[in-house]
Design an enzyme around this catalytic site. Structure first.
Site, short mmCIF file in Angstrom:
data_model
loop_
_atom_site.label_atom_id
_atom_site.label_comp_id
_atom_site.label_asym_id
_atom_site.label_seq_id
_atom_site.Cartn_x
_atom_site.Cartn_y
_atom_site.Cartn_z
N ASP A 218 61.73 -3.95 -9.63
CA ASP A 218 61.02 -2.22 -9.86
C ASP A 218 60.42 -2.03 -8.37
O ASP A 218 61.18 -2.71 -7.43
CB ASP A 218 59.09 -2.23 -10.31
CG ASP A 218 58.67 -1.23 -11.09
OD1 ASP A 218 58.00 -1.29 -11.60
OD2 ASP A 218 58.86 0.15 -10.39
C1 GLC Z 1 57.87 3.39 -10.23
C2 GLC Z 1 57.65 2.14 -11.74
C3 GLC Z 1 59.15 2.37 -13.17
C4 GLC Z 1 59.68 3.46 -12.50
C5 GLC Z 1 60.28 3.34 -10.76
C6 GLC Z 1 61.44 3.79 -10.63
O1 GLC Z 1 57.58 2.68 -9.62
O2 GLC Z 1 57.04 1.48 -11.83
O3 GLC Z 1 58.60 2.45 -14.19
O4 GLC Z 1 61.45 3.41 -13.24
O5 GLC Z 1 59.51 2.77 -9.53
O6 GLC Z 1 60.73 5.40 -10.39
#
Ligand code: GLC
Length: 660
Positions: A218
């Site tokens: 993430d």
């Molecule tokens: C965010 C989210 C994830 C998302 C990523 C990119 O913090 O947790 O679901 O796809 O970052 O934005």
């Protein structure tokens, strides 16, 4: 293979293990291709020069889940991916399939269910739909990310059986669709960050579930470069300063080997090749994507209550009130919140169009998110007095249900509750339309109104879908993919938000309906509940044994009405006696079927070993204990229509002595 690790220098390989910016992989100055990723589960959210480009806002995954439709999930993934093709995005960062352990979780609108079987099947179909367009997916957030509070540092302490039976199965099922990537979550699981958790990444996800794509972090979830490489986390996103130096230093110190580096590099090169070899074409116009959003929303709208068959609306003087009627809440907040160019038509106008001269439809704005009764509400009371029916549009907006924070409760605002109660005191024919991403405690007012329709965050097509359902043009067929408790106090964790560093999942496998049934706690609306304008009867349950633990469960569903309608029939399994504590029943199959007027449809659902098994921690595997099981077929988890007992008798040498 077009690309080979040998094409890259060590430095290039190390740089490839981290994104080159917020959304792209490193391309070694064009020596290799690049992969562009973008959010999200509710539609494409492409950010260019800091601005989010407009895209179709699809129904939130929670609404797709309420459709219980594999076809809807497939179409949802396909539609979002089609827009990715048009806007040069190679991987959509979806679906999210974390289990809804508490209704407080701010991101529940992005997730599918409290039940791992339903969540897994629909996540799998979303992936199939998206990847059918040559666009990759990112199954997320692996795993046990079930609250937003302190999500970057919170440790989810989950015993092995609970992990296996509740928090992993949706990922296990969804990886059968071969997602191009799986995204690890921010949190720790049993004391080890998801991004460094070799057991979960390499041993379970890859070793047992057979996932062979890229594990991506993430955004910002990597805490240590060598630990994450050792754990098998291939790609850190986004670009992070110092990652290259830390990786180089780790390599020089011997903390990571060239073999470990190459393992991840190879998987990223395969991802790039998947992108480059994918056959892509744009299939839908913006209007057609919108039409798909409407179609899916129609499948996912849930009719929770309909006393005196007040719905579908018959005509007469209909007052539509509540700010959301003309400015519907179509999505929650955070990275999943995309921007649509679609301009809403008021629900009142659409109802009027559909009912024509039969009805005199009026609208009154009334803001129900602010405190105190503003004059706009009082006007509504006056108008309600001489209306035949009042439709009230209330709920939560994206400042209440969002990534990064959890809800403080699950009731509507006091203003909204008062608005409903005051209106119901004036007019006995009140229909409440609810916009929210997760369960709402309706107990304060539900007895005072005739009907409740749960729209969820149903995307840009919500008003067309709602007006179609409210006027009977579409017969509602949605069913709840999460229980609606009678109050947050009745949920296992109540108003607890976790202590921010370690939360023990002491509810174990008893999550959602498994919990309420285990404790015989009443709920307002049970898992799998959803009314129709049609009446369905169930009959002729037959169970055919086709293997040691393989069965074909067939039954008839008859539509007793004068019009076609869709029904979601559900198949649960109950272990009558077991040596371990098991839920009263568990969903192990379902079918959504269009059934003609007065038609009977014979439906077959297959059960297999996993339909009867529990995860035995001593054996470190799924295990079916011989004995009696009940197969339960119903219109919801609390509305079982047919049941039959079967006895599983596996060879003696596969069994262990039981406690009964
Ligand atoms: C965010 C989210 C994830 C998302 C990523 C990119 O913090 O947790 O679901 O796809 O970052 O934005």
């Amino acid at each position: 293979m077009k690309y080979d690790v040998k094409m890259l220098t060590l430095d290039e390989k190390l740089k490839l293990l981290t994104g080159v910016d917020y959304w792209r992989t490193y391309s070694a100055d064009g020596k290799i291709g690049e992969v562009v990723m973008s959010d999200g589960p509710c539609g494409l959210r492409k950010v260019r020069d800091g601005k989010t480009e407009a895209s179709a806002c699809m129904p939130s995954p929670s609404v797709v889940a309420n459709s219980w439709s594999k076809e809807a999930a497939f179409l949802d993934g396909k539609t979002i991916a089609d827009e990715c093709v048009e806007k040069d995005v190679d991987v959509i960062l979806a679906p999210g399939t974390n289990i809804k352990r508490t209704p407080l979780c701010g991101r529940n609108f992005e997730y599918l269910s409290e039940d791992p079987y339903l969540a897994g099947v629909l996540a799998r179909e979303f992936i199939n739909g998206a990847q059918s367009k040559g666009v990759g997916t990112s199954l997320k957030h692996y795993c046990c990310n079930n609250r937003e509070f302190e999500r970057f540092n919170q440790n989810s302490e989950v015993d092995e059986r609970t992990l296996r039976e509740i928090y992993l199965p949706a990922f296990e099922e969804a990886v059968k669709a071969e997602p191009w990537t799986v995204m690890c979550s921010y949190n720790l699981i049993n004391g080890i960050y998801a991004s460094e958790n070799k057991y979960l990444i390499d041993d379970v996800l890859r070793g047992e579930f057979g996932f062979n794509g890229v594990v991506v972090s993430d955004w910002g979830a990597v805490h240590n470069q060598f630990r994450r490489v050792r754990a098998g986390l291939d790609l850190e996103m986004p670009y992070s300063d110092g990652a290259y130096n830390d990786l180089k230093d780790a390599y020089e110190r011997g903390y990571i080997t060239e073999e470990q580096i190459d393992r991840s590099v190879k998987r990223i090169l395969e991802l790039i090749e998947k992108k480059e070899s994918a056959v892509k074409s744009v299939e839908y116009s913006a209007e057609e994507r919108h039409a798909n959003a409407v179609a899916i929303a129609k499948e996912g709208i849930v009719l929770l209550k309909n006393d005196d068959d007040i719905l579908p609306l018959k005509g007469g003087k209909i007052l539509v009130s509540g700010e959301y009627a003309r400015a519907p809440q179509i999505c929650g907040g955070g990275s999943a919140r995309n921007t649509t160019a679609y301009v809403q038509t008021g629900l009142d106008k659409l109802i009027s169009e559909k009912l024509g001269a039969e009805a005199e439809v009026s609208y009154l704005f009334s803001r129900t998110r602010t405190q105190g009764i503003s004059d706009s509400l009082n006007k509504t009371y006056v108008a309600a007095y001489d209306s035949d029916t009042v439709v009230i549009c209330v709920g939560n907006d994206y400042t209440v249900e969002s990534e990064d924070f959890d809800r403080q409760g699950i009731r509507l605002s006091k203003t909204a509750e008062d608005f409903i109660l005051n209106t119901a005191a004036i007019n006995k024919n009140v229909v409440v339309v609810l916009y929210a991403g997760s369960a709402i405690d309706v107990s304060e007012w539900v007895e005072s109104v005739k009907a409740v329709v749960f729209a969820g965050f149903a995307g840009e097509g919500v008003n067309e879908a709602l007006s179609s359902v409210l006027t009977g043009e579409t017969v509602p067929s949605g069913k709840l993919s999460e229980s609606f408790p009678t109050g947050i106090e009745e949920t296992y964790t109540g108003l607890e938000h976790g202590n921010g560093f370690a939360e023990r999942y002491s509810d174990g496998i008893f999550v959602g309906y498994r919990y309420y049934e285990h404790l015989r706690l009443p709920v307002e609306f049970p898992f799998g509940h959803g009314l129709s304008y049609a009446k369905f009867t169930y009959s002729d349950l037959k169970i055919k044994k086709t293997g040691e633990t393989e069965y074909e469960v067939s039954y008839n569903v008859t539509n007793e009405s004068d019009f076609a309608a869709k029904e979601v029939s559900q198949v649960y399994v109950k272990d009558v006696f077991s040596s371990v504590l098991r839920p009263k029943k568990e969903l192990k199959g379902f079918s959504k079927d269009e059934i003609g007027a007065h038609e009977t449809k014979n439906i077959t659902v297959k059960l297999d070993y996993r339909s009867f098994a529990y995860y035995n921690v001593s054996l470190k595997k799924w295990y079916v204990e011989n004995g009696a099981f009940e197969v339960l077929v119903g219109a919801s988890s609390a509305d079982i229509r047919l049941s039959e007992r079967i006895t599983v008798e596996l060879a003696e040498d596969t069994q262990y002595s039981t406690g009964y």
